[in-house]
Motif scaffolding. Structure first.
Motif, PDB file in Angstrom:
ATOM      1  N   ILE A   8       0.849  -1.226   0.015  1.00 51.06           N
ATOM      2  CA  ILE A   8      -0.024  -0.081  -0.019  1.00 51.06           C
ATOM      3  C   ILE A   8       0.955   1.110  -0.087  1.00 51.06           C
ATOM      4  CG2 ILE A   8      -1.761   1.394   1.434  1.00 51.06           C
ATOM      5  CD1 ILE A   8      -2.856  -1.089   2.279  1.00 51.06           C
ATOM      6  N   LYS A   9       0.748   1.948  -1.107  1.00 56.29           N
ATOM      7  CA  LYS A   9       1.547   3.426  -1.173  1.00 56.29           C
ATOM      8  C   LYS A   9       0.903   4.493  -0.486  1.00 56.29           C
ATOM      9  CE  LYS A   9       3.902   1.202  -5.227  1.00 56.29           C
ATOM     10  NZ  LYS A   9       4.143   1.297  -6.606  1.00 56.29           N
ATOM     11  N   ASN A  10      -0.272   4.644  -1.041  1.00 54.63           N
ATOM     12  CA  ASN A  10      -1.109   5.913  -0.381  1.00 54.63           C
ATOM     13  C   ASN A  10      -2.659   5.166  -0.025  1.00 54.63           C
ATOM     14  OD1 ASN A  10       0.703   7.711  -1.478  1.00 54.63           O
ATOM     15  ND2 ASN A  10      -0.085   7.166  -3.571  1.00 54.63           N
ATOM     16  N   PHE A  11      -3.094   6.205   0.641  1.00 51.82           N
ATOM     17  CA  PHE A  11      -4.484   5.937   1.322  1.00 51.82           C
ATOM     18  C   PHE A  11      -5.431   7.300   1.116  1.00 51.82           C
ATOM     19  CE2 PHE A  11      -2.312   6.741   5.065  1.00 51.82           C
ATOM     20  CZ  PHE A  11      -3.031   7.524   5.627  1.00 51.82           C
ATOM     21  N   TYR A  12      -6.466   7.103   0.664  1.00 58.71           N
ATOM     22  CA  TYR A  12      -7.252   8.494   0.527  1.00 58.71           C
ATOM     23  C   TYR A  12      -8.677   8.432   1.605  1.00 58.71           C
ATOM     24  CZ  TYR A  12      -4.268   8.856  -3.494  1.00 58.71           C
ATOM     25  OH  TYR A  12      -3.125   8.697  -4.169  1.00 58.71           O
ATOM     26  N   LYS A  20     -25.961  17.546  -1.154  1.00 60.00           N
ATOM     27  CA  LYS A  20     -24.913  18.408  -1.359  1.00 60.00           C
ATOM     28  C   LYS A  20     -24.856  19.361  -0.253  1.00 60.00           C
ATOM     29  CE  LYS A  20     -24.886  18.470  -6.462  1.00 60.00           C
ATOM     30  NZ  LYS A  20     -24.522  19.463  -7.695  1.00 60.00           N
ATOM     31  N   TYR A  21     -23.725  20.012   0.247  1.00 62.81           N
ATOM     32  CA  TYR A  21     -23.659  20.997   1.140  1.00 62.81           C
ATOM     33  C   TYR A  21     -22.830  22.126   0.609  1.00 62.81           C
ATOM     34  CZ  TYR A  21     -25.659  17.607   4.208  1.00 62.81           C
ATOM     35  OH  TYR A  21     -26.510  16.658   4.608  1.00 62.81           O
ATOM     36  N   GLY A  22     -22.588  22.320  -0.573  1.00 69.12           N
ATOM     37  CA  GLY A  22     -22.281  23.585  -1.275  1.00 69.12           C
ATOM     38  C   GLY A  22     -20.700  23.828  -0.860  1.00 69.12           C
ATOM     39  N   GLY A  23     -20.523  25.277  -0.643  1.00 74.61           N
ATOM     40  CA  GLY A  23     -19.294  25.699  -0.434  1.00 74.61           C
ATOM     41  C   GLY A  23     -18.688  25.232   0.911  1.00 74.61           C
ATOM     42  N   ILE A  24     -19.441  24.591   2.047  1.00 74.93           N
ATOM     43  CA  ILE A  24     -18.749  24.197   3.214  1.00 74.93           C
ATOM     44  C   ILE A  24     -18.277  22.796   2.817  1.00 74.93           C
ATOM     45  CG2 ILE A  24     -20.818  23.059   4.102  1.00 74.93           C
ATOM     46  CD1 ILE A  24     -19.681  24.485   6.761  1.00 74.93           C
ATOM     47  N   GLN A  25     -18.729  22.182   2.014  1.00 73.41           N
ATOM     48  CA  GLN A  25     -18.369  20.754   1.424  1.00 73.41           C
ATOM     49  C   GLN A  25     -17.245  20.991   0.564  1.00 73.41           C
ATOM     50  OE1 GLN A  25     -21.379  18.216  -0.073  1.00 73.41           O
ATOM     51  NE2 GLN A  25     -20.223  16.465   0.552  1.00 73.41           N
ATOM     52  N   THR A  26     -16.911  22.002  -0.272  1.00 73.23           N
ATOM     53  CA  THR A  26     -15.994  22.113  -1.057  1.00 73.23           C
ATOM     54  C   THR A  26     -14.702  22.750  -0.624  1.00 73.23           C
ATOM     55  OG1 THR A  26     -16.754  24.284  -1.921  1.00 73.23           O
ATOM     56  CG2 THR A  26     -17.595  22.326  -3.430  1.00 73.23           C
ATOM     57  N   ASN A  27     -14.822  23.365   0.557  1.00 75.68           N
ATOM     58  CA  ASN A  27     -13.707  24.008   1.431  1.00 75.68           C
ATOM     59  C   ASN A  27     -13.877  23.510   2.687  1.00 75.68           C
ATOM     60  OD1 ASN A  27     -11.434  25.325   2.170  1.00 75.68           O
ATOM     61  ND2 ASN A  27     -12.265  27.186   1.266  1.00 75.68           N
ATOM     62  N   LEU A  28     -13.413  22.489   3.294  1.00 74.30           N
ATOM     63  CA  LEU A  28     -13.495  22.001   4.385  1.00 74.30           C
ATOM     64  C   LEU A  28     -12.997  22.783   5.845  1.00 74.30           C
ATOM     65  CD1 LEU A  28     -13.400  18.200   3.646  1.00 74.30           C
ATOM     66  CD2 LEU A  28     -15.402  19.530   3.990  1.00 74.30           C
ATOM     67  N   GLN A  29     -12.328  23.906   5.515  1.00 75.73           N
ATOM     68  CA  GLN A  29     -11.699  24.724   6.443  1.00 75.73           C
ATOM     69  C   GLN A  29     -12.643  25.059   7.453  1.00 75.73           C
ATOM     70  OE1 GLN A  29      -9.965  28.298   4.988  1.00 75.73           O
ATOM     71  NE2 GLN A  29      -9.144  28.685   6.978  1.00 75.73           N
ATOM     72  N   LEU A  39      -3.899  16.169   6.098  1.00 75.20           N
ATOM     73  CA  LEU A  39      -4.564  16.570   4.958  1.00 75.20           C
ATOM     74  C   LEU A  39      -6.216  16.401   5.378  1.00 75.20           C
ATOM     75  CD1 LEU A  39      -2.533  14.069   2.617  1.00 75.20           C
ATOM     76  CD2 LEU A  39      -2.448  16.580   3.210  1.00 75.20           C
ATOM     77  N   TYR A  40      -6.551  17.239   4.389  1.00 73.03           N
ATOM     78  CA  TYR A  40      -8.141  17.215   4.523  1.00 73.03           C
ATOM     79  C   TYR A  40      -8.735  15.852   3.609  1.00 73.03           C
ATOM     80  CZ  TYR A  40      -8.593  22.080   6.276  1.00 73.03           C
ATOM     81  OH  TYR A  40      -8.698  23.051   6.987  1.00 73.03           O
TER      82      TYR A  40
END
Length: 163
Positions: A8-12, A20-29, A39-40
């Motif tokens: 296993i090299k990577n995991f996501y 859909k949760y719009g802006g909050i879902q596209t930028n989880l900050q 990482l996010y």
């Protein structure tokens, strides 16, 4: 089945939501508190994930899997500096202009997306995606793939813009 952890090299981390949760879902900050070096995850609505993957398979064919992982790798770089209300805009940018997507991922400024970035999905849906039992697939395939946007008006926002 036994997993060989050495292979296993990577995991996501991918969060798939029903809605859909719009802006909050596209930028989880705004939603997550994390350590600086963590990482996010990628957060996406199930319907957006489905159309993205089906279009990916139609366009990329044999390279779809490796291209999808490229998307996930570069997409994380946009967290904390993205103003976007629909994940399909980011997915569309990647499919139509992968070099531009990767260039923006390396930028430091906050970017805003363009609604036309998701046009690719409507065009391919109307032309037929080719999945099993697709409704009206034969009729859709008779329709020529309509043109969709490939150049976008992306704005950069810097700290000076916010003062």
């Amino acid at each position: 089945m036994k997993l060989d952890l050495k292979k296993i090299k990577n995991f996501y981390s991918i969060i798939v939501t029903q809605h859909k949760y719009g802006g909050i879902q596209t930028n989880l900050q705004e939603l997550l508190v994390k350590d600086r070096n963590d990482l996010y995850p990628w957060s996406v609505c199930i319907d957006d994930l489905e159309i993205f993957l089906l279009t990916f398979l139609k366009i990329k064919k044999d390279s779809a899997i490796s291209s999808f992982f490229d998307y996930i790798d570069y997409r994380e770089a946009f967290q904390e500096r993205l103003i976007c209300s629909d994940e399909l805009e980011m997915c569309g940018l990647f499919l139509t202009s992968p070099a531009l997507f990767k260039k923006f991922a390396k930028a430091e400024e906050t970017i805003t997306t363009d609604i036309k970035m998701s046009d690719i999905f409507d065009a391919h849906y109307q032309n037929g995606l080719g999945f099993e039992n697709e409704i009206n697939f034969v009729e859709k395939r008779k329709t020529r793939l309509r043109a969709y946007a490939k150049n976008f008006d992306v704005s950069f926002v810097s700290g000076e813009d916010l003062q």
